[in-house]
Design an enzyme around this catalytic site. Structure first.
Site, PDB file in Angstrom:
ATOM      1  N   GLN A   1      -8.104   3.011  -1.677  1.00 50.52           N
ATOM      2  CA  GLN A   1      -8.862   4.241  -1.893  1.00 50.52           C
ATOM      3  C   GLN A   1      -7.871   5.353  -2.212  1.00 50.52           C
ATOM      4  O   GLN A   1      -7.280   5.950  -1.328  1.00 50.52           O
ATOM      5  CB  GLN A   1      -9.681   4.598  -0.654  1.00 50.52           C
TER       6      GLN A   1
ATOM      7  N   GLY B   1      -4.325   6.697   2.809  1.00 54.80           N
ATOM      8  CA  GLY B   1      -3.717   5.717   3.712  1.00 54.80           C
ATOM      9  C   GLY B   1      -4.395   4.366   3.715  1.00 54.80           C
ATOM     10  O   GLY B   1      -4.159   3.565   4.614  1.00 54.80           O
ATOM     11  N   HIS B   2      -5.239   4.084   2.705  1.00 53.35           N
ATOM     12  CA  HIS B   2      -6.000   2.838   2.683  1.00 53.35           C
ATOM     13  C   HIS B   2      -5.545   1.981   1.509  1.00 53.35           C
ATOM     14  O   HIS B   2      -5.965   2.211   0.369  1.00 53.35           O
ATOM     15  CB  HIS B   2      -7.500   3.132   2.548  1.00 53.35           C
ATOM     16  N   TYR B   3      -4.687   0.998   1.775  1.00 47.41           N
ATOM     17  CA  TYR B   3      -4.157   0.137   0.725  1.00 47.41           C
ATOM     18  C   TYR B   3      -4.428  -1.304   1.127  1.00 47.41           C
ATOM     19  O   TYR B   3      -4.155  -1.702   2.265  1.00 47.41           O
ATOM     20  CB  TYR B   3      -2.658   0.356   0.529  1.00 47.41           C
TER      21      TYR B   3
END
Length: 584
Positions: free
Chosen positions: A334, A504-506
């Site tokens: 995201q 921070g969403h990988y």
């Protein structure tokens, strides 16, 4: 020469919800387990008396320093990737608890459609609805199969919520009630209902009341102090590994936590096709150690899981030109295409926006997953519309100005004071789907302080991401109009990924599926070709749904833990039949 240590049953890399969850379950089952954390020790006391916006939101104190270890980033295959060094552009958790310590607490399950997106899309709309360059795939597990593990994680985390009117009926009530409804959230809900939508109170990892979880860990009711995102909770009022799974694991003598221990390689025997342990470096002394184990669990951040496998030469590296290989495939996240919406400025309303919590919010899922007809739309998938009351700090609230306002001087001062309490941001948290051209590999140029190649990310938007973001902005604008905002400014949808790894969403790169042909791990997150190696965490996501990932990472950690115990207790072997091998 690395010093070889005594063998254990399980060695785990990482202490977030993934690694911490696996560690606690292994310890409770009586297995001898060692867990390695590259960062330092951390506990609740470390955050007492440090409610400091400048320190955490602006200087990113509890994030990984990117000077020595980061990723390189590019959009196209013929570009030279460059390192991402600015922490506002790339925020990685560090120390015990990892990124889970600074998560906001917003809690959603993924939808049945998310887990079977390719088959369900083809069934409803036909194969031509999916662009040729899109590499989305089913997860190899259904929502119904994963639901018991969602329940386990939600009980451990003490999540508070209410039934989403559009979601599958829950078999288990939320462990806690939802957080308080504030005036901005009520305004959002009332307006949404007027539009025929189905708003509800967001489920939250910020405790709505005192709670004791099934492992006996106690958490306190949230004080709405506003220091959740990018900060650790000083009151054990936010469900994170420091309040739950890490203390549970530490209660057992058969568990050992080693901090400042950087995993450098999986010790892999190519002849036996077994992982034999982890090679790691003590970052305090510089000494190298080999930690042998019967089962190896990589449960670090998605980026670290990808890189460790590549550095250890395990699995076939994905090649975007031939579309062969699985390691590095379908890397996603995201980013700045995923949180677009609109900002409403209210001239005659004021809200107490300094009071808040990371998941104090209202939301709706009318435009989520496949809950709405996509037949005449130029995208697939969906997202969640949210209004959060995070709690503005003094620095952030100064940014509540309309776009045509100067950023300094008298007018800036007047406008920033006027709207400090009177601006609300409604956004669409959209899915980001996978493409054959987005992947990770080892960078040929840049290395870390140990001389190991950095991970290279090749990522660009597809039309789906641009189109769904524009759709979301329009829906958010409609809601703000119904809320009575006097001025509305739409977020600008970016045309291309700008190497800002926001949110921070990988995820992805070591994805799960039904077959070794297009996935690296099965639905227990066990590698197809190395049966005693489990790769746990967001790296398993084949694509990114329209919700935040933490609950699904937690659920998959419990699923993986069950598989690891089966492997150890039943004599090893593959836990799931490979669909490719079965059809060969």
């Amino acid at each position: 020469m690395a010093k070889k240590l005594d063998k254990v049953d399980v060695v785990v890399v990482g202490t977030g919800w993934a690694g911490g969850g696996v560690s606690a379950e292994m310890a409770k089952a009586g297995k001898k387990v060692v867990t390695l954390e590259r960062g330092g020790h951390a506990n609740r006391q470390d955050y007492i008396g440090v409610k400091d916006e400048l320190r955490f939101d602006n200087r990113f104190q509890i994030m990984q320093n990117l000077k020595g270890d980061t990723v390189t980033s590019r959009n196209e295959l013929d570009e030279t990737a460059l390192p991402v060094r600015t922490m506002k552009d790339f925020q990685l958790g560090v120390n015990v608890g990892g990124a889970s310590v600074h998560w906001a607490g917003s809690t959603y399950r993924y939808w049945p459609y998310d887990f079977e997106i390719r088959s369900m899309t083809e069934e409803r709309y036909g194969k031509d609805k999916i662009p040729e360059e899109m590499s989305i795939q089913d997860w190899g597990i259904t929502y119904e199969e994963l639901e018991p593990y969602y329940e386990m994680w939600e009980k451990t985390a003490g999540i508070g919520g209410e039934q989403d009117p559009l979601a599958p009926e829950r078999k288990m009530e939320w462990p806690n009630p939802p957080m308080e409804e504030t005036p901005p959230l009520k305004l959002f809900k009332d307006a949404a209902r007027e539009l025929g939508l189905h708003p509800f109170q967001m489920a939250s990892g910020n405790m709505s009341q005192n709670y004791e979880n099934p492992d006996g860990e106690k958490m306190n009711a949230c004080m709405y102090c506003s220091f959740c995102t990018r900060a650790g909770c000083d009151f054990s009022a936010k469900s994170d590994p420091l309040a739950t799974v890490i203390p549970t694991a530490l209660k057992h003598d058969n568990f050992e936590l080693r901090t400042n221990s950087l995993a450098r390689r999986v010790l892999y025997n190519k002849d036996s096709k077994k992982a034999e342990g982890i090679l790691y470096t003590d970052l305090v002394t510089g000494e190298e150690y080999e930690q042998p184990a019967d089962v190896v669990v990589l449960a670090a951040f998605a980026i670290s899981n990808n890189r460790l496998l590549m550095l250890s030469d395990i699995g076939e590296q994905y090649d975007p030109k031939t579309r062969k290989g699985v390691i590095g495939r379908n890397f996603n996240g995201q980013y700045n295409s995923s949180f677009n919406g609109a900002r409403g400025f209210f001239d005659d309303k004021k809200f107490n926006l300094y009071m808040g919590a990371g998941a104090l919010g209202a939301c709706l899922n009318d435009y989520q997953a496949d809950n709405f007809d996509h037949t005449d739309l130029d995208f697939i998938g969906g997202g969640c519309i949210e209004l959060r009351q995070y709690g503005f700090g003094a620095i952030a609230s100064g940014q509540n100005i309309k776009g045509d306002t100067p950023t300094w001087g008298k007018e800036f001062k007047e406008e920033s004071l006027k709207y400090a309490y009177s601006m609300l941001h409604v956004w669409y948290s959209a899915c980001t789907l996978s493409y054959y051209h987005n992947y990770t590999d080892l960078d040929p140029t840049y290395k870390d302080e140990f001389g190991d190649p950095l991970l290279r990310v090749t990522y660009k938007f597809g039309d789906n991401e641009r189109n769904i973001a524009k759709f979301g902005v329009e829906r958010c604008h409609e809601i703000l109009e119904a809320m009575g905002a006097d001025h509305i400014e739409d977020d600008q949808v970016p045309e291309e990924f700008d190497h800002v790894y926001s949110g921070g969403h990988y995820t992805g790169g070591v994805i799960m599926g039904e077959s070794s042909e297009n996935s690296a791990v099965n639905n227990y997150l066990q590698m197809w070709d190395v049966d005693n190696l489990f790769v746990v965490g967001g790296s398993a996501f084949p694509q990114f749904g329209g919700h935040h990932p933490t609950p699904t990472i937690g659920a998959l950690a419990y699923r993986a833990s069950e598989g690891i115990l089966k492997y150890l207790d039943d004599g090893g072997g593959q836990l799931v039949k490979d669909k490719e091998a079965a059809n060969a």
